[in-house]
Design a protein around this motif. Structure first.
Motif, PDB file in Angstrom:
ATOM      1  N   LYS A 106     -21.774 -55.205  24.860  1.00 14.68           N
ATOM      2  CA  LYS A 106     -22.183 -54.823  26.323  1.00 14.68           C
ATOM      3  C   LYS A 106     -20.958 -54.685  27.075  1.00 14.68           C
ATOM      4  O   LYS A 106     -20.699 -53.717  27.799  1.00 14.68           O
ATOM      5  CB  LYS A 106     -22.906 -55.719  27.017  1.00 14.68           C
ATOM      6  N   ASN A 107     -19.981 -55.533  26.992  1.00 10.84           N
ATOM      7  CA  ASN A 107     -18.536 -55.316  27.437  1.00 10.84           C
ATOM      8  C   ASN A 107     -17.892 -53.987  26.903  1.00 10.84           C
ATOM      9  O   ASN A 107     -17.263 -53.185  27.719  1.00 10.84           O
ATOM     10  CB  ASN A 107     -17.792 -56.323  27.232  1.00 10.84           C
ATOM     11  N   ARG A 127     -19.297 -50.795  28.472  1.00  9.44           N
ATOM     12  CA  ARG A 127     -19.190 -51.004  29.744  1.00  9.44           C
ATOM     13  C   ARG A 127     -17.829 -50.301  29.838  1.00  9.44           C
ATOM     14  O   ARG A 127     -17.451 -49.419  30.741  1.00  9.44           O
ATOM     15  CB  ARG A 127     -19.279 -52.116  30.737  1.00  9.44           C
ATOM     16  N   GLU A 131     -17.931 -46.349  29.309  1.00  5.79           N
ATOM     17  CA  GLU A 131     -18.230 -45.875  30.280  1.00  5.79           C
ATOM     18  C   GLU A 131     -17.376 -45.809  31.536  1.00  5.79           C
ATOM     19  O   GLU A 131     -17.214 -44.725  32.257  1.00  5.79           O
ATOM     20  CB  GLU A 131     -19.824 -46.460  30.964  1.00  5.79           C
ATOM     21  N   ASP A 132     -16.779 -46.658  31.761  1.00  4.90           N
ATOM     22  CA  ASP A 132     -15.683 -46.926  32.749  1.00  4.90           C
ATOM     23  C   ASP A 132     -14.609 -45.736  32.476  1.00  4.90           C
ATOM     24  O   ASP A 132     -14.099 -44.963  33.520  1.00  4.90           O
ATOM     25  CB  ASP A 132     -14.955 -48.256  32.935  1.00  4.90           C
TER      26      ASP A 132
END
Length: 398
Positions: free
Chosen positions: A378-379, A382, A385-386
């Protein structure tokens, strides 16, 4: 998290069970330590490197997280042979004991120096290995409810922890600096639930359990936790922890065997072996003769099982819509037959044990591995996406 290696470590009261990397390495080390001197005597020192490092862990541990910093220890099997060996005592807090940290650091250092595992990407500076880990571990539910996980996590994250191998086969003279890129501390009861419903690829494997209200009774060495799982989460208000585990009973069995038969067992690990092994269970050798200790083990363990069953009954009464209780942990393996008999003769609750002893013993470390892997996945998503968002902002500002 470049070159950060996954570590899933269950510092159990009986033993440390650890999984590393892409499940390319695992470690099982009895949770016993003994203070030692720097140059321990070894018979046949010239043959030291022919011995197994796991059976001869001799280390100096430097960490600001420790109450006794820079101390030297025998760890695991080597410590059981020492007259001053220590195991975690009833009433102690896992999060606040030096022994928990010494065992954790020892396991990580052994993984770092192990040349048989795939390339880990750790750098070596002046003979010191710089090892970075992303750690998944856990504490008893009771300690998490008391907020002790916060302090435990922060003392791990905030420092460099060094392990120096002294008179240890193959690794003598090596040093490892351990740093944590991330530490996740999970409640042990919830971890057991995750292990029940997810496989190593984080796929749901027990769909019928997902939306059930279930109990998980985790019987450890020093404590018992009963987690109430509803709506896929631990109900913090309903979950209960008790300062009772199998360690005190194992110590009592050990003492009665010494008193009655004059046989000195090295540690609680020896008692566990006597009462769980497949051949000659509940027997010891006395002056070369095979001798039964059934009378001692049955009496003491049945008394403990009655107390554990009382916990189950009380929690189930307060959570009457529970559908099943899973017994997990090393203590559950020891008490399984006694608890089944009590349940058959008394309430007849819907209870379940893990018949595969290895699965039960490795349950927590497996769960931490799944949880920390999910966190990393998940990290990483993320971060992707960032980066996408940053590129879109940059292009729109042109």
């Amino acid at each position: 998290m470049t070159n950060s290696r996954i570590a899933a470590v269950d510092v159990g009261n009986d033993a440390v069970k650890a999984l590393f990397g892409k499940l390319d390495s695992d470690l099982y080390i009895p949770n016993v330590i003994a203070r030692e001197v720097e140059d321990r005597p070894v018979i046949g020192i010239e043959d030291l490197d022919d011995k197994d490092p796991i059976d001869n862990i001799h280390i100096r541990v430097h960490s600001p997280a420790l109450h006794e910093n820079n101390a030297i220890y025998r760890v695991g099997n080597l410590a059981t042979k020492s007259s001053n060996s220590t195991e975690l005592d009833p009433g102690s807090s896992k999060a606040e004991e030096d022994q928990t940290l010494v065992m954790l650091f020892a396991a990580l250092a052994l993984d770092a120096v192990n040349e048989k595992t795939p390339e880990k990407g750790f750098k070596t500076n002046n003979g010191v290995i710089d090892a970075n880990y992303t750690l998944g571990t856990g504490l008893p539910l009771r300690e998490v409810k008391e907020g002790k996980d916060v302090g435990y996590r922060s003392q791990l994250l905030g420092s460099v922890h060094q392990v120096e191998f002294l008179v240890t086969p193959k690794y003598q003279g090596k040093k490892v600096n351990i740093k944590f890129d991330e530490v996740k501390v999970y409640p042990e009861g919830f971890a057991a639930y995750i292990n029940l419903v997810m496989d190593n690829h984080l796929n749901i494997i027990n769909k019928d359990l997902i939306d059930k209200q279930i109990l998980i009774q985790d019987i450890g060495g020093l404590s018992t936790d009963i987690a109430v799982i509803r709506n896929r989460n631990v109900d913090d208000d309903k979950a209960q922890g008790f300062n009772l585990g199998v360690s005190e009973s194992l110590e009592q069995i050990r003492e009665e065997i010494r008193s009655k038969h004059g046989v000195e067992l090295d540690s609680r690990r020896d008692v566990v072996d006597i009462i769980t092994r497949k051949n000659d269970r509940n027997h010891i050798m006395v002056k070369g003769s095979r001798t039964s200790v059934h009378d001692i083990t049955d009496r003491i363990l049945l008394e403990l099982a009655k107390k554990e069953y009382r916990f189950l009954r009380n929690v189930w009464q307060k959570n009457s819509q529970s559908e099943i209780c899973y017994f997990v942990g090393g203590g559950a393996s020891v008490l399984k037959d006694y608890l089944k008999t009590l349940n058959n003769n008394l309430d007849g609750f819907n209870i379940e044990f893990f018949e595969d002893e290895k699965e039960s013993i490795w349950m927590m470390s497996n769960a931490y591995y799944k949880l920390i892997s999910d966190f990393i996945r998940k990290n990483d998503s993320r971060k992707v996406e960032d980066k996408k968002g940053e590129k879109q902002k940059a292009s729109s500002s042109k």
